[in-house]
Design a protein around this motif. Structure first.
Motif, mmCIF file in Angstrom:
data_model
loop_
_atom_site.group_PDB
_atom_site.id
_atom_site.type_symbol
_atom_site.label_atom_id
_atom_site.label_comp_id
_atom_site.label_asym_id
_atom_site.label_seq_id
_atom_site.Cartn_x
_atom_site.Cartn_y
_atom_site.Cartn_z
ATOM 1 N N PRO A 40 10.029 -0.769 2.619
ATOM 2 C CA PRO A 40 10.267 -2.032 1.908
ATOM 3 C C PRO A 40 8.979 -2.700 1.414
ATOM 4 N N LEU A 41 7.897 -2.596 2.199
ATOM 5 C CA LEU A 41 6.623 -3.164 1.765
ATOM 6 C C LEU A 41 6.087 -2.395 0.564
ATOM 7 N N ALA A 42 6.113 -1.076 0.633
ATOM 8 C CA ALA A 42 5.606 -0.266 -0.476
ATOM 9 C C ALA A 42 6.366 -0.571 -1.763
ATOM 10 N N GLU A 43 7.668 -0.727 -1.643
ATOM 11 C CA GLU A 43 8.490 -1.014 -2.818
ATOM 12 C C GLU A 43 8.189 -2.394 -3.387
ATOM 13 N N ALA A 44 7.790 -3.325 -2.527
ATOM 14 C CA ALA A 44 7.462 -4.675 -2.989
ATOM 15 C C ALA A 44 6.115 -4.723 -3.713
#
Length: 275
Positions: A40-44
């Motif tokens: 989720p962090l990488a996608e953000a």
């Protein structure tokens, strides 16, 4: 799967094939944690590249044949960067991976622009957390037994994420993203940091550094972030109110704002390049 530095590793990449005004992020995960836990962090961070890998014996990476340490894994990470023609990166790590991120920046300063340390410490000189949380943290059963994880989730991770709905029912988005490390993978990851500390080297590291800590972290108490701040000359400390060990997920929007503001601000990059 990639063969890197004599090891086979499961690698995840986001946006490396897209043009960006920002260096990519090299991310080191927490102990026993697989790529999906931080997806989720990488996608953000969609405006820049992002690359990470499962440690040997964790997630989809095969078991290590022999033990490794911070030196060999930092070198292995450079071989992965070479594979994708990434010369300089912003380096980031959480918890155990925060130690790896520090070591990478110290061992390979020419490949590190800026450094982000999340819920981490200076290694063996850390102030330990809640004993109840630490004993459960050391038990790999938290990965393989959903009921065990659900029952002890709040004790383990504290803060807002530990209080979220669904824990009592054993339903939690974070739990669902975890896959268990192998016993050997988990043990070797523990062994890699035994006796390690960054403390003697940090006063000489000139990298611009953001330290993110939660004030309700049961595993790595806030005092460890203050200690890092006192050691690293070009550092700033940001505390997430109500943040437990996984505030990177429970406070994702706030965390992403702090990370992007830090990475994109016109800091002294000439110092980073020369250090």
């Amino acid at each position: 799967m990639e063969s890197v530095g004599g090891r086979k590793l499961r690698v995840a990449r986001w946006n490396l094939d897209k043009p960006s005004d920002h260096p990519p992020i090299l991310f080191f995960n927490g102990i026993g944690a697989n790529i999906e836990a931080v997806a989720p962090l990488a996608e953000a961070m969609s405006d820049r590249g992002f690359i990470m890998f499962d440690m040997p014996g964790v997630g989809g990476s095969p078991d290590p044949v022999i033990p490794y340490n911070t030196i060999t894994m930092a070198w292995t990470a450079t071989q992965l960067l070479d594979r994708y023609n990434l010369d300089v990166v912003d380096v980031m790590g959480i918890s155990w991976g925060g130690g790896m991120a520090q070591h990478f920046a110290i061992q390979h300063p020419g490949r590190t622009r800026r450094l982000i340390l999340v819920a981490t410490s200076a290694g063996m000189l850390m102030v330990p957390g809640n004993p109840a949380a630490l004993t459960k943290m050391a038990n790999p059963r938290r990965y393989v037994d959903a009921d065990y994880m659900a029952k002890h989730f709040k004790t383990l991770y504290g803060g807002a994420l530990g209080n979220e709905l669904g824990v009592d029912e054993g339903k939690n988005e974070h739990i669902d993203r975890l896959s268990p490390p192998s016993p050997r993978g988990y043990m070797y990851q523990l062994l890699a940091m035994i006796g390690w500390t960054s403390a003697p080297a940090l006063p000489f590291m000139r990298k611009e550094t953001l330290i993110l800590m939660g004030d309700d972290d049961q595993i790595v108490p806030l005092i460890n972030g203050k200690f890092l701040k006192s050691l690293i000359p070009n550092s700033e400390l940001v505390v997430m109110a109500g943040g437990g060990h996984l505030f990177l997920l429970s406070h994702k929007e706030e965390s992403v704002i702090e990370i992007k503001n830090f990475l994109d601000a016109p800091h002294g990059d000439d110092l980073s390049a020369a250090a």
